[in-house]
Design a protein around this motif. Structure first.
Motif, mmCIF file in Angstrom:
data_model
loop_
_atom_site.group_PDB
_atom_site.id
_atom_site.type_symbol
_atom_site.label_atom_id
_atom_site.label_comp_id
_atom_site.label_asym_id
_atom_site.label_seq_id
_atom_site.Cartn_x
_atom_site.Cartn_y
_atom_site.Cartn_z
ATOM 1 N N ASP A 102 31.652 72.532 87.040
ATOM 2 C CA ASP A 102 30.925 73.309 86.459
ATOM 3 C C ASP A 102 30.098 72.453 85.366
ATOM 4 O O ASP A 102 28.870 72.607 85.214
ATOM 5 C CB ASP A 102 31.917 74.382 85.715
ATOM 6 C CG ASP A 102 32.327 75.433 86.717
ATOM 7 O OD1 ASP A 102 31.839 75.348 87.625
ATOM 8 O OD2 ASP A 102 33.433 75.930 86.169
ATOM 9 N N TRP A 103 30.622 71.563 84.744
ATOM 10 C CA TRP A 103 29.920 70.755 83.769
ATOM 11 C C TRP A 103 28.633 69.984 84.413
ATOM 12 O O TRP A 103 27.695 70.175 83.807
ATOM 13 C CB TRP A 103 30.858 69.673 82.857
ATOM 14 C CG TRP A 103 30.209 69.079 81.911
ATOM 15 C CD1 TRP A 103 29.397 67.794 82.221
ATOM 16 C CD2 TRP A 103 30.213 69.415 80.560
ATOM 17 N NE1 TRP A 103 29.037 67.475 80.895
ATOM 18 C CE2 TRP A 103 29.488 68.427 79.813
ATOM 19 C CE3 TRP A 103 30.846 70.342 79.686
ATOM 20 C CZ2 TRP A 103 29.365 68.355 78.589
ATOM 21 C CZ3 TRP A 103 30.587 70.500 78.390
ATOM 22 C CH2 TRP A 103 30.107 69.418 77.809
ATOM 23 N N TRP A 104 29.002 69.306 85.391
ATOM 24 C CA TRP A 104 27.889 68.439 86.188
ATOM 25 C C TRP A 104 26.873 69.440 86.755
ATOM 26 O O TRP A 104 25.925 69.192 87.040
ATOM 27 C CB TRP A 104 28.373 67.553 87.032
ATOM 28 C CG TRP A 104 29.388 66.671 86.275
ATOM 29 C CD1 TRP A 104 30.479 66.368 86.330
ATOM 30 C CD2 TRP A 104 28.906 65.568 85.188
ATOM 31 N NE1 TRP A 104 31.075 65.621 85.246
ATOM 32 C CE2 TRP A 104 30.043 64.934 84.627
ATOM 33 C CE3 TRP A 104 27.634 65.432 84.692
ATOM 34 C CZ2 TRP A 104 29.972 64.141 83.538
ATOM 35 C CZ3 TRP A 104 27.617 64.572 83.631
ATOM 36 C CH2 TRP A 104 28.531 63.798 83.097
ATOM 37 N N HIS A 105 27.412 70.740 87.272
ATOM 38 C CA HIS A 105 26.415 71.605 87.967
ATOM 39 C C HIS A 105 25.604 72.272 86.793
ATOM 40 O O HIS A 105 24.261 72.175 86.965
ATOM 41 C CB HIS A 105 27.162 72.802 88.513
ATOM 42 C CG HIS A 105 26.483 73.464 89.427
ATOM 43 N ND1 HIS A 105 26.190 73.526 90.740
ATOM 44 C CD2 HIS A 105 25.790 75.119 89.175
ATOM 45 C CE1 HIS A 105 25.472 74.448 91.196
ATOM 46 N NE2 HIS A 105 25.177 75.496 90.376
ATOM 47 N N SER A 106 25.955 72.664 85.588
ATOM 48 C CA SER A 106 25.421 72.901 84.528
ATOM 49 C C SER A 106 24.207 71.885 84.028
ATOM 50 O O SER A 106 23.011 72.288 83.646
ATOM 51 C CB SER A 106 26.116 73.366 83.326
ATOM 52 O OG SER A 106 25.272 73.610 82.273
ATOM 53 N N ALA A 107 24.530 70.580 84.025
ATOM 54 C CA ALA A 107 24.180 69.399 83.531
ATOM 55 C C ALA A 107 22.828 69.166 84.692
ATOM 56 O O ALA A 107 21.522 68.786 84.068
ATOM 57 C CB ALA A 107 24.682 68.319 83.427
#
Length: 390
Positions: free
Chosen positions: A45-50
């Motif tokens: 999720d973190w890198w998807h959002s980034a």
């Protein structure tokens, strides 16, 4: 327009490293930090959002960094950490407002344990207010002094359109356990390792004040968003850096008492990273998640006295990273015409208003159109007479 979010995502990793290094000082544990960073780096999720134009990456970075800086102040009693915490919290509020409220969840515990004084918290919030003043003053002049409260606090909690406690978007409705079920798919191996070490700490009552502070923040934020009617995966992003920090301290404690625990950790990482039972039903996802968490917990207790695999931990970290690399999706713009529409909007003469359909990516159109504000177009909307073009 996605670059700021990507940079905030990268800064999240450096914020975690900064916190661990400064807190540990001369007692820095390389193995514990490696696994904490692995959990962060494999957070889907973190890198998807980034990679998207999400403001959630920014509020997640600054809110968790504010907590880290507050903990560093308590440990080292250096006032610049306190000032920096206030600035970071202010930047979190400017990023996306209300989610920064998660910062207050560990404060009652810190006050009860006399880790921090009320006057020190007053200073933090004063610095926070000063940080948001350049934004607050012009908005207050245009909309009134109570605009911040109405738009960012009362509306956030009680509005029928709110995605939080008071109401919810029916299209985003999900069961109370949804975030946990989601993380069993997207936060591997981090969520399984966190669950196993939390269970171990509970049984052994192995809680330092810093672990409890992180835990109040984690559970407070997770419980708040889980209780809310509407659920979207990016709402709980601010909790991820704190989970990784908690993992660092728990793994460090584990290795202090289990000098030969590298094999246990290696097998736990390998098991937690397996790309199986992904995107199944809620029942299957929860059953698999709890089962793996329990097995990892039992693995941590097992004695591998005669096992000599010095490079097994490195192998498990590499395998986990490779698995994450191959299952991470390629980000593609859902509305490729946003740029063309936004740039055309800028060329329109006279007064103009921008109205878009509800499924249109508002971050993209805001950037390319420079409209400043958008409204959603539906059957109930009445276009004002001041709009010559829309």
């Amino acid at each position: 327009y996605r670059l700021p979010s990507f940079l905030f995502g990268l800064l999240g990793l450096f914020a975690l490293l900064f916190f661990i290094k400064k807190y540990s000082a001369g007692q820095f544990n390389l193995v514990a930090s490696t696994l904490a960073f692995l959990a962060f780096l494999t957070s889907y999720d973190w890198w998807h959002s980034a990679q998207m134009a999400h403001l959630d990456t920014g509020v997640s970075l600054f809110t968790s960094l504010a907590l880290f800086l507050l903990i560093l102040f308590i440990r080292q009693q250096k006032k610049y950490y306190l000032i920096a915490a206030g600035i970071s919290l202010g930047l979190g509020i400017l990023s996306k407002g209300p989610p920064a409220i998660l910062f207050i969840t560990p404060l009652p515990y810190l006050l009860i344990k006399k880790k921090i004084k009320i006057k020190e918290l007053v200073l933090v919030f004063l610095i926070t207010f000063i940080t948001i003043l350049p934004w607050y003053i012009p908005l207050s002049l245009e909309h009134g002094w109570n605009y911040l409260y109405i738009s960012q606090i009362s509306g956030y909690v009680s509005s029928p359109a709110s995605t939080k406690i008071g109401g919810g978007d029916p299209s985003q409705s999900a069961p109370i356990f949804w975030y946990l079920r989601w993380w069993f798919d997207t936060f591997r191996p981090g969520i399984f390792l966190f669950g196993a070490f939390l269970l171990r700490d509970l049984i052994k009552k192995n809680f330092s004040w810093v672990k409890l502070t992180l835990l109040f923040y984690i559970i407070g934020g997770f419980a708040l968003f889980s209780y809310a009617k509407s659920k979207v995966w990016w709402y709980v992003l601010p909790v991820i850096p704190a989970i990784c920090a908690y993992l660092y301290f728990s793994i460090k404690d584990y290795l202090t008492k289990n000098k030969k625990g590298f094999v246990n950790l290696s097998l736990a990482v390998l098991l937690s990273s397996l790309p199986i039972f992904l995107w199944q039903t809620n029942t299957i996802a929860l059953a698999y998640g709890f089962l793996i968490t329990l097995i990892v917990f039992l693995l941590l207790k097992f004695k591998f006295e005669n096992w000599k695999f010095e490079n097994l931990l490195l192998f498990s970290v590499i395998v986990s990273s490779v698995i994450f690399f191959f299952r991470f999706p390629t980000i593609t713009p859902p509305n490729s015409q946003a740029r063309e529409i936004g740039q055309y909007f800028q060329t329109l003469p006279d007064e103009k208003c921008l109205w878009v359909e509800k499924d249109f990516p508002y971050e993209a159109i805001l950037y390319y159109s420079r409209a400043g504000r958008i409204n959603y177009l539906d059957e109930e909307i009445e276009l004002p007479s001041t709009c010559q073009n829309y």
